[in-house]
Design a protein around this motif. Structure first.
Motif, PDB file in Angstrom:
ATOM      1  N   ASP A  49      12.973 -16.293  11.583  1.00 27.00           N
ATOM      2  CA  ASP A  49      11.755 -15.603  11.148  1.00 27.00           C
ATOM      3  C   ASP A  49      10.850 -16.439  10.255  1.00 27.00           C
ATOM      4  O   ASP A  49       9.781 -15.987   9.853  1.00 27.00           O
ATOM      5  CB  ASP A  49      12.124 -14.305  10.414  1.00 27.00           C
ATOM      6  N   ARG A  50      11.274 -17.656   9.903  1.00 27.28           N
ATOM      7  CA  ARG A  50      10.463 -18.443   8.963  1.00 27.28           C
ATOM      8  C   ARG A  50      10.844 -19.919   9.007  1.00 27.28           C
ATOM      9  O   ARG A  50      11.913 -20.279   9.499  1.00 27.28           O
ATOM     10  CB  ARG A  50      10.651 -17.924   7.535  1.00 27.28           C
TER      11      ARG A  50
ATOM     12  N   LYS B  76       5.955 -18.032   7.457  1.00 27.71           N
ATOM     13  CA  LYS B  76       6.602 -16.978   8.248  1.00 27.71           C
ATOM     14  C   LYS B  76       6.265 -17.140   9.722  1.00 27.71           C
ATOM     15  O   LYS B  76       5.130 -17.478  10.070  1.00 27.71           O
ATOM     16  CB  LYS B  76       6.137 -15.608   7.747  1.00 27.71           C
TER      17      LYS B  76
END
Lengths: 117, 141
Positions: free
Chosen positions: B70-71, B139
């Protein structure tokens, strides 16, 4: 316009990546301060600058620029040309000054459109 | 949660002219993975400014780029002099760089502000005489 049109308008000499002269550019920026290029430039095709060192090429890579024009007849060193070649960036120089070179391109339809990100 | 993919670089602080090589490599790696070009651009610019800072102010250091689902986290750690006043250093235009660095197109007080501009989160831990660690998060979701 295409990079080859820019080359003709500025009467410029090409140092590498001639095979990319047919690529399209829709905008350009003129700047000697690479941090400003990194801060404010977006979706530009070409960078015109009086600064000659490899960080100009790395900045162009970071910003996805495809053409660098050194003004006032400044000659790029071989390491600059090699780094640009590795990254497919057309490098050229022109005898014109930064202001004049930008003015010629602008008046031929290549406007700045610099956006704050 | 699965382990992140980590790219590690030693940043050579001897030569400003060659600074930025790790950022170019990261850009290539992330392109190969097939991430969104805008994400790649933000990661590589943030890291490039950080890399330049480490060379200018701290004689190099280490960079880790961690790719999670996610990041992306960029961690830049140096053993430089530390930052005396972070609020001041975060102001656009504030710089302690030399005229030589300015003549090369940097040192205009845009480094840390640019790093913040292109990341979603940024933390700076610094101690005078010990060093500085900057952690940036971009992100993916």
């Amino acid at each position: 316009m295409k990079i080859k049109d820019l080359k003709e308008l500025l009467d410029a000499e090409v140092f590498c990546c001639e095979e990319n002269l047919g690529r399209q550019i829709d905008s350009a920026c003129g700047c000697d301060l690479m941090s400003d290029v990194l801060a404010y430039v977006k979706d530009q095709g070409a960078l015109l600058t009086g600064l000659v060192n490899p960080q100009v090429v790395r900045t162009a890579v970071m910003m996805d620029l495809i053409c660098i024009v050194f003004v006032r007849s400044k000659e790029p060193t071989e390491d600059i040309v090699e780094l640009a070649r590795e990254n497919g960036i057309v490098v050229m120089n022109t005898s014109k000054r930064l202001y004049e070179a930008c003015g010629i391109l602008y008046s031929n339809g290549l406007t700045g459109k610099v956006k704050n990100s | 949660m699965s382990e992140p993919l980590v790219f590690h670089f030693d940043i050579d602080g001897e030569d400003f002219i060659s600074a930025g090589q790790a950022s170019i490599q990261i850009k290539k790696n992330l392109r190969r993975i097939g991430l969104d070009p805008e994400i790649i651009r933000r990661v590589s610019i943030a890291m490039y400014e950080g890399e330049i800072n480490m060379v200018i102010h701290a004689k190099g250091g280490e960079a880790d780029v961690k790719l999670y689902e996610d990041r992306i986290e960029i961690i830049l750690a140096d053993k430089g002099p530390g930052i005396k006043n972070i609020d001041e250093a975060m102001q656009e235009g504030f710089s302690t760089a030399s005229d030589t660095i300015r003549s090369l197109g940097f040192g205009a007080g845009m480094g840390l502000p640019n790093m913040k501009r292109y990341s979603d989160e940024m933390e700076i831990n610094t101690e005078i005489g010990v060093g500085t660690t900057v952690r940036m998060v971009i992100k993916l979701a």
